[in-house]
Design a protein around this motif. Structure first.
Motif, PDB file in Angstrom:
ATOM      1  N   MET A 121     -14.546 -16.698   2.695  1.00 22.37           N
ATOM      2  CA  MET A 121     -15.415 -15.614   2.249  1.00 22.37           C
ATOM      3  C   MET A 121     -15.394 -14.428   3.207  1.00 22.37           C
ATOM      4  N   TYR A 122     -14.573 -14.519   4.249  1.00 22.06           N
ATOM      5  CA  TYR A 122     -14.513 -13.457   5.258  1.00 22.06           C
ATOM      6  C   TYR A 122     -13.056 -13.030   5.486  1.00 22.06           C
ATOM      7  N   PRO A 123     -12.408 -12.473   4.469  1.00 22.64           N
ATOM      8  CA  PRO A 123     -10.993 -12.089   4.598  1.00 22.64           C
ATOM      9  C   PRO A 123     -10.751 -11.057   5.692  1.00 22.64           C
ATOM     10  N   ARG A 124     -11.709 -10.155   5.916  1.00 18.67           N
ATOM     11  CA  ARG A 124     -11.530  -9.155   6.965  1.00 18.67           C
ATOM     12  C   ARG A 124     -11.439  -9.818   8.346  1.00 18.67           C
ATOM     13  N   LEU A 125     -12.269 -10.818   8.568  1.00 18.79           N
ATOM     14  CA  LEU A 125     -12.239 -11.544   9.835  1.00 18.79           C
ATOM     15  C   LEU A 125     -10.896 -12.256   9.994  1.00 18.79           C
ATOM     16  N   LEU A 126     -10.415 -12.873   8.925  1.00 15.70           N
ATOM     17  CA  LEU A 126      -9.125 -13.566   8.973  1.00 15.70           C
ATOM     18  C   LEU A 126      -7.987 -12.592   9.243  1.00 15.70           C
ATOM     19  N   ILE A 127      -8.028 -11.425   8.614  1.00 11.25           N
ATOM     20  CA  ILE A 127      -6.987 -10.418   8.829  1.00 11.25           C
ATOM     21  C   ILE A 127      -6.959  -9.974  10.288  1.00 11.25           C
ATOM     22  N   ASP A 128      -8.123  -9.695  10.850  1.00 11.00           N
ATOM     23  CA  ASP A 128      -8.185  -9.268  12.250  1.00 11.00           C
ATOM     24  C   ASP A 128      -7.658 -10.356  13.183  1.00 11.00           C
ATOM     25  N   ALA A 129      -8.003 -11.600  12.896  1.00 10.52           N
ATOM     26  CA  ALA A 129      -7.537 -12.707  13.733  1.00 10.52           C
ATOM     27  C   ALA A 129      -6.024 -12.860  13.630  1.00 10.52           C
ATOM     28  N   ILE A 130      -5.483 -12.714  12.427  1.00 12.22           N
ATOM     29  CA  ILE A 130      -4.036 -12.812  12.226  1.00 12.22           C
ATOM     30  C   ILE A 130      -3.318 -11.694  12.975  1.00 12.22           C
ATOM     31  N   ARG A 131      -3.792 -10.476  12.844  1.00  5.75           N
ATOM     32  CA  ARG A 131      -3.140  -9.348  13.520  1.00  5.75           C
ATOM     33  C   ARG A 131      -3.092  -9.551  15.026  1.00  5.75           C
ATOM     34  N   GLU A 132      -4.207  -9.941  15.596  1.00  7.54           N
ATOM     35  CA  GLU A 132      -4.273 -10.116  17.040  1.00  7.54           C
ATOM     36  C   GLU A 132      -3.420 -11.292  17.504  1.00  7.54           C
ATOM     37  N   SER A 133      -3.387 -12.346  16.710  1.00  6.86           N
ATOM     38  CA  SER A 133      -2.710 -13.565  17.144  1.00  6.86           C
ATOM     39  C   SER A 133      -1.197 -13.486  17.029  1.00  6.86           C
ATOM     40  N   SER A 154      10.338   3.061   3.798  1.00 13.45           N
ATOM     41  CA  SER A 154      10.017   4.466   3.552  1.00 13.45           C
ATOM     42  C   SER A 154       8.525   4.733   3.678  1.00 13.45           C
ATOM     43  N   LEU A 155       7.741   3.659   3.777  1.00 13.48           N
ATOM     44  CA  LEU A 155       6.287   3.801   3.894  1.00 13.48           C
ATOM     45  C   LEU A 155       5.879   4.026   5.344  1.00 13.48           C
ATOM     46  N   PRO A 156       4.752   4.693   5.565  1.00 15.14           N
ATOM     47  CA  PRO A 156       4.224   4.813   6.932  1.00 15.14           C
ATOM     48  C   PRO A 156       3.923   3.436   7.507  1.00 15.14           C
ATOM     49  N   LEU A 157       4.050   3.301   8.818  1.00 13.28           N
ATOM     50  CA  LEU A 157       3.835   2.021   9.473  1.00 13.28           C
ATOM     51  C   LEU A 157       2.463   1.445   9.167  1.00 13.28           C
ATOM     52  N   GLU A 158       1.440   2.298   9.121  1.00 15.68           N
ATOM     53  CA  GLU A 158       0.082   1.826   8.855  1.00 15.68           C
ATOM     54  C   GLU A 158      -0.023   1.206   7.468  1.00 15.68           C
ATOM     55  N   ALA A 159       0.697   1.792   6.498  1.00 14.99           N
ATOM     56  CA  ALA A 159       0.668   1.263   5.137  1.00 14.99           C
ATOM     57  C   ALA A 159       1.357  -0.092   5.068  1.00 14.99           C
ATOM     58  N   VAL A 160       2.487  -0.214   5.760  1.00 15.00           N
ATOM     59  CA  VAL A 160       3.197  -1.498   5.796  1.00 15.00           C
ATOM     60  C   VAL A 160       2.319  -2.559   6.455  1.00 15.00           C
ATOM     61  N   ASP A 161       1.674  -2.183   7.538  1.00 14.87           N
ATOM     62  CA  ASP A 161       0.774  -3.090   8.247  1.00 14.87           C
ATOM     63  C   ASP A 161      -0.308  -3.608   7.313  1.00 14.87           C
ATOM     64  N   ALA A 162      -0.947  -2.707   6.581  1.00 12.75           N
ATOM     65  CA  ALA A 162      -2.028  -3.094   5.677  1.00 12.75           C
ATOM     66  C   ALA A 162      -1.522  -3.980   4.544  1.00 12.75           C
ATOM     67  N   LEU A 163      -0.384  -3.615   3.954  1.00 12.71           N
ATOM     68  CA  LEU A 163       0.179  -4.405   2.856  1.00 12.71           C
ATOM     69  C   LEU A 163       0.502  -5.826   3.304  1.00 12.71           C
ATOM     70  N   ILE A 164       1.114  -5.939   4.462  1.00 15.53           N
ATOM     71  CA  ILE A 164       1.509  -7.257   4.961  1.00 15.53           C
ATOM     72  C   ILE A 164       0.281  -8.085   5.339  1.00 15.53           C
ATOM     73  N   SER A 165      -0.677  -7.475   6.006  1.00 11.14           N
ATOM     74  CA  SER A 165      -1.873  -8.211   6.454  1.00 11.14           C
ATOM     75  C   SER A 165      -2.678  -8.731   5.273  1.00 11.14           C
ATOM     76  N   TRP A 166      -2.953  -7.861   4.313  1.00  9.78           N
ATOM     77  CA  TRP A 166      -3.734  -8.275   3.150  1.00  9.78           C
ATOM     78  C   TRP A 166      -2.942  -9.238   2.280  1.00  9.78           C
ATOM     79  N   GLY A 167      -1.624  -9.034   2.191  1.00  8.38           N
ATOM     80  CA  GLY A 167      -0.790  -9.945   1.424  1.00  8.38           C
ATOM     81  C   GLY A 167      -0.804 -11.344   2.005  1.00  8.38           C
ATOM     82  N   PHE A 168      -0.727 -11.436   3.330  1.00  5.50           N
ATOM     83  CA  PHE A 168      -0.754 -12.740   3.986  1.00  5.50           C
ATOM     84  C   PHE A 168      -2.055 -13.477   3.667  1.00  5.50           C
ATOM     85  N   VAL A 169      -3.171 -12.828   3.912  1.00  7.08           N
ATOM     86  CA  VAL A 169      -4.458 -13.486   3.702  1.00  7.08           C
ATOM     87  C   VAL A 169      -4.680 -13.809   2.225  1.00  7.08           C
TER      88      VAL A 169
END
Length: 216
Positions: A121-133, A154-169
């Motif tokens: 129920m806390y995907p944001r917390l999981l995303i932050d933990a994944i990024r840091e780890s 061709s996407l900005p790095l921030e967009a790729v980061d967000a897509l991958i992080s949310w996709g993983f979780v």
């Protein structure tokens, strides 16, 4: 995924540093144990400090709040999964294969970890933990992959980061909800490689090689 390079210190920790780290570890272990037992909402900061046998003031010397403590604890737990995969991944000079081996191994471990299920129920917390780890392994691997011309986007790095992080979780949560459905680690690897700009005709063989080298 984050590709921000963070400088690390090589200074040897002194006694005070070691004592501080021990206290931090006690608090994080207490947080994990309590959440596994009771859940996130039912766990309080007072219970964490009582279980760790430290005072509230000490807790706030290490963490801003309960969520901050849990994120750090889960991030360290997930970082261990990444470290387990690195010896196998680093045997491959092809950075696409190396990254995929680690990505699939970490996906399987995170998906099967009971703490992940407790935090669905806390995907944001999981995303932050994944990024840091995962940063310490992903950062140099992606940089090397770009130099090898394996990765591009061709996407900005921030967009790729967000897509991958949310996709993983998102896929982790789907795997927890439907554990007997498709092999979500393979879906994750395909999604990851696509977003890093790997050629479509190469993705299948990369995943096959990674799967043969990934412990489940």
């Amino acid at each position: 995924m984050s590709v921000t390079v963070t400088p690390t210190s090589t200074a040897k920790p002194n006694r005070m540093d070691r004592r501080r780290e021990k206290t931090r570890q006690l608090l994080m272990c207490a947080a994990i144990d309590l959440i596994l037992e009771k859940g996130f909402d039912e766990t309080t900061t007072d219970e964490i400090t009582e279980t760790a046998d430290v005072g509230r003031r000490t807790f706030y010397n290490h963490f801003d709040n309960k969520k901050d403590c849990v994120k750090a604890a889960v991030g360290e737990r997930f970082a261990h999964y990444a470290s387990e995969s690195i010896p196998v991944a680093e045997k491959h000079e092809d950075q696409a294969i190396a990254l995929t081996i680690s990505a699939m191994a970490v996906f399987n471990r995170v998906s099967s970890d009971p703490i992940t299920e407790r935090l669905t129920m806390y995907p944001r917390l999981l995303i932050d933990a994944i990024r840091e780890s995962q940063r310490d392994f992903i950062t140099p691997t992606v940089i090397n992959g770009v130099e090898q011309e394996r990765f591009s986007s061709s996407l900005p790095l921030e967009a790729v980061d967000a897509l991958i992080s949310w996709g993983f979780v998102g896929l982790v949560l789907e795997n927890i909800a439907q554990p007997d459905s498709d092999d979500h680690s393979t879906v994750w690897a395909h999604y990851l490689l696509q977003n890093l700009g790997v050629k479509q005709e190469d993705i299948g063989s990369i995943i096959d090689t990674a799967r043969d080298n990934t412990a489940t």
